[in-house]
Design an enzyme around this catalytic site. Structure first.
Site, PDB file in Angstrom:
ATOM      1  N   ASN A  10       0.868  -1.348  -0.088  1.00  0.00           N
ATOM      2  CA  ASN A  10      -0.046  -0.152  -0.254  1.00  0.00           C
ATOM      3  C   ASN A  10       0.942   1.347  -0.058  1.00  0.00           C
ATOM      4  OD1 ASN A  10      -2.220   2.122   0.705  1.00  0.00           O
ATOM      5  ND2 ASN A  10      -2.388   1.333   2.359  1.00  0.00           N
ATOM      6  N   LYS A  12       0.180   4.354  -0.574  1.00  0.00           N
ATOM      7  CA  LYS A  12      -0.124   5.320   0.376  1.00  0.00           C
ATOM      8  C   LYS A  12      -0.056   6.550  -0.525  1.00  0.00           C
ATOM      9  CE  LYS A  12      -0.024   3.179   4.244  1.00  0.00           C
ATOM     10  NZ  LYS A  12      -0.021   3.483   6.207  1.00  0.00           N
ATOM     11  N   HIS A  97     -10.123   1.045   4.818  1.00  0.00           N
ATOM     12  CA  HIS A  97      -8.064   1.501   5.509  1.00  0.00           C
ATOM     13  C   HIS A  97      -8.510   2.787   6.839  1.00  0.00           C
ATOM     14  CE1 HIS A  97      -4.287   2.509   6.435  1.00  0.00           C
ATOM     15  NE2 HIS A  97      -3.526   1.807   6.088  1.00  0.00           N
ATOM     16  N   GLU A  99      -6.747   5.075   7.722  1.00  0.00           N
ATOM     17  CA  GLU A  99      -6.313   6.253   7.717  1.00  0.00           C
ATOM     18  C   GLU A  99      -7.679   6.900   6.821  1.00  0.00           C
ATOM     19  OE1 GLU A  99      -3.261   5.627   5.420  1.00  0.00           O
ATOM     20  OE2 GLU A  99      -2.528   5.204   6.868  1.00  0.00           O
ATOM     21  N   GLU A 168      -5.359  -4.938  10.270  1.00  0.00           N
ATOM     22  CA  GLU A 168      -4.382  -4.168  10.232  1.00  0.00           C
ATOM     23  C   GLU A 168      -4.642  -3.184  12.464  1.00  0.00           C
ATOM     24  OE1 GLU A 168      -2.420  -2.236   7.059  1.00  0.00           O
ATOM     25  OE2 GLU A 168      -3.667  -1.206   7.327  1.00  0.00           O
ATOM     26  N   GLY A 174       2.648   2.212  10.920  1.00  0.00           N
ATOM     27  CA  GLY A 174       3.413   3.491  10.349  1.00  0.00           C
ATOM     28  C   GLY A 174       4.325   4.444  12.093  1.00  0.00           C
ATOM     29  N   SER A 212       3.403  -1.836  10.360  1.00  0.00           N
ATOM     30  CA  SER A 212       5.212  -2.087  10.549  1.00  0.00           C
ATOM     31  C   SER A 212       5.108  -3.166  10.173  1.00  0.00           C
ATOM     32  CB  SER A 212       5.742  -1.699  12.209  1.00  0.00           C
ATOM     33  OG  SER A 212       5.634  -0.079  12.155  1.00  0.00           O
TER      34      SER A 212
HETATM   35  P1  13P Z   1       3.120   0.592   7.871  1.00  0.00           P
HETATM   36  O1  13P Z   1       3.264  -0.833   6.862  1.00  0.00           O
HETATM   37  O2  13P Z   1       4.222   1.846   7.236  1.00  0.00           O
HETATM   38  O3  13P Z   1       3.542   0.148   9.167  1.00  0.00           O
HETATM   39  O4  13P Z   1       1.654   0.591   6.681  1.00  0.00           O
HETATM   40  C1  13P Z   1       0.766  -0.508   7.052  1.00  0.00           C
HETATM   41  C2  13P Z   1      -0.582   0.202   6.491  1.00  0.00           C
HETATM   42  O5  13P Z   1      -1.317   0.863   6.752  1.00  0.00           O
HETATM   43  C3  13P Z   1      -0.385  -0.623   5.699  1.00  0.00           C
HETATM   44  O6  13P Z   1      -1.964  -0.498   4.973  1.00  0.00           O
END
Ligand code: 13P
Length: 250
Positions: A10, A12, A97, A99, A168, A174, A212
């Site tokens: 992803n 982002k 997601h 976010e 997640e 992150g 992560s």
């Molecule tokens: P990270 O791997 O950067 O923690 O992000 C995970 C994520 O949100 C994947 O959708």
């Protein structure tokens, strides 16, 4: 029978024409050499779908989007429909997601509509669920992810066998703070049980872990019985790291 694992990047809101080209070329080259045992996808920002589609052509790398509209078409400025994604060869669309839930106010029912919209166009929704740190500390992890998944189960009917779920934990995204393999497996097992109560094909539904995941911790997470792959943020932007995670999958 269990399918091979799925490793999905992803990106982002990251990338540029130049950076994408270098990244995808390196991943495709790595896949060609090693013959990955798992399925591999990258979920890219919408403006880059056409670019990445052509870079993936003839390779095992599949294309994904990061969101999809719950509407079919019409006066929804800024939205991208499942039909549009389908025209660009998109195989996966992330929905729900954290976010998007957090910054765009997406409710469980909006997420469920999006999953249904994707399925109607042959696109596999990657349905994200996960608790915040406050919810975990309050002992609400199981009830939160159960509620989030239940909305999708209710909405998609027979399509349930064709979804992918991604656990997640919000506190792991992150942050460099990963769920331990045991913590993740516990939640994945609960999600599997919930799927089993709804479909005879639950064992074929991939449940990915995200938060992560990196080259160092991927193997121990991917070895858990109910972890069927990973949804990778930061580490998917670096080809060597992403390829190492792919190599740890089966
Ligand atoms: P990270 O791997 O950067 O923690 O992000 C995970 C994520 O949100 C994947 O959708």
């Amino acid at each position: 029978m269990k399918k091979s694992q799925l490793i999905a990047g992803n990106w982002k809101m990251n990338g540029s024409l130049a950076a994408n080209e270098a990244l995808v070329r390196a991943v495709v080259a790595g896949l060609a050499g090693g013959g990955a045992a798992c399925r591999v996808a990258v979920c890219v920002p919408s403006p880059y779908l056409a670019q990445v589609r052509s870079l993936c052509e003839g390779s095992a790398l599949e294309l994904g989007a990061q969101d999809v509209s719950r509407h079919g078409q019409g006066a929804y400025t800024g939205e991208v429909s499942a039909a549009m994604l389908e025209e660009f060869g998109v195989r996966y669309a992330i929905v729900g997601h954290s976010e998007r839930r957090q910054y765009h106010g997406e409710s469980d029912s909006v997420v469920a509509d999006k999953a249904r919209a994707a399925l109607a166009h042959g696109i596999t929704p990657i349905v994200c669920v996960g608790e915040t740190l406050a919810e975990r500390e309050a002992g609400q992890t199981a009830s939160v992810v159960r509620r989030q998944l239940a909305a999708v189960i209710d909405a998609v009917g027979d399509g349930l066998a064709r979804i992918v779920v991604a656990y997640e934990p919000v506190w792991a995204i992150g942050t460099g703070r990963t769920a331990t393999p045991e913590q993740a497996q516990q939640v994945h097992a609960a999600l599997r049980a919930q799927l089993r109560a709804a479909t005879a094909q639950a064992d074929g539904v991939a449940i990915l872990y995200g938060g992560s995941m990196n080259a160092a911790n991927a193997a121990s997470l991917l070895a858990q019985p109910d972890i069927d792959g990973g949804l990778i943020g930061g580490a998917s932007l670096k080809a060597p790291d992403f390829l190492q995670i792919i190599a740890a999958a089966h």
